[in-house]
Design a protein around this motif. Structure first.
Motif, short mmCIF file in Angstrom:
data_model
loop_
_atom_site.label_atom_id
_atom_site.label_comp_id
_atom_site.label_asym_id
_atom_site.label_seq_id
_atom_site.Cartn_x
_atom_site.Cartn_y
_atom_site.Cartn_z
N GLN A 52 82.09 64.04 27.71
CA GLN A 52 81.82 62.60 27.68
C GLN A 52 80.56 62.32 26.86
N ASP A 53 80.67 61.44 25.88
CA ASP A 53 79.54 61.11 25.01
C ASP A 53 78.61 60.10 25.67
N LEU A 54 77.39 60.06 25.15
CA LEU A 54 76.39 59.09 25.59
C LEU A 54 76.02 58.24 24.38
N VAL A 55 75.98 56.92 24.56
CA VAL A 55 75.57 55.99 23.51
C VAL A 55 74.30 55.30 23.99
N VAL A 56 73.25 55.40 23.18
CA VAL A 56 71.96 54.77 23.50
C VAL A 56 71.77 53.61 22.53
N ARG A 57 71.62 52.40 23.07
CA ARG A 57 71.47 51.18 22.26
C ARG A 57 70.07 50.61 22.52
N LEU A 58 69.25 50.60 21.47
CA LEU A 58 67.86 50.16 21.61
C LEU A 58 67.54 49.06 20.61
N PRO A 59 66.81 48.00 21.04
CA PRO A 59 66.47 46.92 20.12
C PRO A 59 65.54 47.43 19.02
N SER A 60 65.78 46.98 17.80
CA SER A 60 65.04 47.50 16.67
C SER A 60 64.96 46.46 15.55
N ASN A 61 63.92 46.58 14.74
CA ASN A 61 63.81 45.75 13.55
C ASN A 61 63.24 46.61 12.43
N PRO A 62 64.11 47.25 11.66
CA PRO A 62 63.63 48.18 10.63
C PRO A 62 62.81 47.52 9.52
N THR A 63 62.90 46.20 9.38
CA THR A 63 62.11 45.54 8.33
C THR A 63 60.62 45.59 8.63
N THR A 64 60.24 45.90 9.87
CA THR A 64 58.83 46.03 10.24
C THR A 64 58.30 47.45 10.00
N TYR A 70 64.24 60.08 17.93
CA TYR A 70 64.66 60.92 19.07
C TYR A 70 63.79 62.16 19.06
N VAL A 71 63.09 62.40 20.15
CA VAL A 71 62.24 63.58 20.28
C VAL A 71 63.12 64.68 20.86
N GLU A 72 63.63 65.51 19.96
CA GLU A 72 64.61 66.53 20.36
C GLU A 72 63.93 67.72 21.02
N PRO A 73 64.39 68.08 22.21
CA PRO A 73 63.81 69.24 22.91
C PRO A 73 64.29 70.55 22.27
N LYS A 74 63.64 71.64 22.64
CA LYS A 74 63.98 72.95 22.08
C LYS A 74 65.36 73.43 22.51
N PRO A 78 72.46 67.67 25.67
CA PRO A 78 73.29 66.90 24.73
C PRO A 78 72.65 66.99 23.35
N ARG A 79 73.44 66.91 22.33
CA ARG A 79 72.91 66.94 20.96
C ARG A 79 73.20 65.61 20.28
N VAL A 80 72.35 65.23 19.36
CA VAL A 80 72.57 64.01 18.60
C VAL A 80 73.77 64.25 17.70
N ASP A 81 74.69 63.29 17.72
CA ASP A 81 75.92 63.40 16.95
C ASP A 81 75.80 62.54 15.69
N GLY A 82 75.01 63.00 14.73
CA GLY A 82 74.82 62.27 13.48
C GLY A 82 73.62 61.35 13.53
N LYS A 105 74.22 58.22 19.13
CA LYS A 105 75.34 58.85 19.86
C LYS A 105 74.97 60.30 20.12
N LEU A 106 75.15 60.71 21.37
CA LEU A 106 74.87 62.09 21.75
C LEU A 106 76.12 62.68 22.41
N ALA A 107 76.38 63.95 22.12
CA ALA A 107 77.53 64.65 22.67
C ALA A 107 77.04 65.82 23.51
N PRO A 108 77.69 66.07 24.66
CA PRO A 108 77.28 67.20 25.49
C PRO A 108 77.46 68.52 24.75
N LEU A 109 76.47 69.37 24.87
CA LEU A 109 76.50 70.69 24.25
C LEU A 109 76.82 71.75 25.30
N LYS A 110 76.27 71.54 26.48
CA LYS A 110 76.46 72.48 27.59
C LYS A 110 76.11 71.78 28.90
N GLN A 111 76.39 72.43 30.00
CA GLN A 111 76.03 71.88 31.31
C GLN A 111 74.53 72.01 31.52
#
Length: 141
Positions: A52-64, A70-74, A78-82, A105-111
């Motif tokens: 099961q995938d996870l979708v994270v939706r965060l407010p943003s304004n790239p023009t600023t 995403y601060v990816e752990p070692k 779940p891994r970032v899917d693109g 979008k993040l996809a499970p990599l392992k339990q």
């Protein structure tokens, strides 16, 4: 002769029946719909099934210049899917520079369990605290 045709007919029917049984196997179960979280749910726990995938939706304004990082752990559970995508807010008159939503979008990599961390910052500014932080405790079963 008639008996020989009956045996042949029974044998042919049996072959067709046995072959047909293989065609009616159940289709693989589709993955469950993704779980979606937003900035309003920061600090909460999320449970995902193994596929099961996870979708994270965060407010943003790239023009600023700000964007979510995403601060990816070692040892990612779940891994970032693109790369993230951006969905602009529909405004009257189509205002330039309007904000929207950054979508990860993040996809499970392992339990396992993991704390996800997203930081809203200008990527070129080093040593500056993030403007916002969003965290989610994720468990993949």
């Amino acid at each position: 002769m008639r008996q020989q045709m009956s045996v042949s007919a029974v044998l042919a029917s049996t072959v067709v029946f046995v072959a047909g049984c293989g065609l009616f196997k159940s289709a693989p179960k589709p993955p469950p719909p993704p779980v979606t979280v937003s900035a309003a749910q920061t600090g909460t726990s999320v449970e995902l099934a193994a596929n099961q995938d996870l979708v994270v939706r965060l407010p943003s304004n790239p023009t600023t210049g700000y964007r979510w990082i995403y601060v990816e752990p070692k040892d990612a559970v779940p891994r970032v899917d693109g790369p993230s995508t951006f969905e602009s807010t529909q405004t009257a008159g189509g205002a330039v520079g309007a904000g929207g939503t950054e979508i990860w979008k993040l996809a499970p990599l392992k339990q396992g369990q993991q704390q996800l961390r997203f930081e809203y910052r200008r990527p070129w500014e080093q040593g500056v605290a993030p403007s916002q932080i969003a965290t989610y405790a994720v468990t993949v079963k």
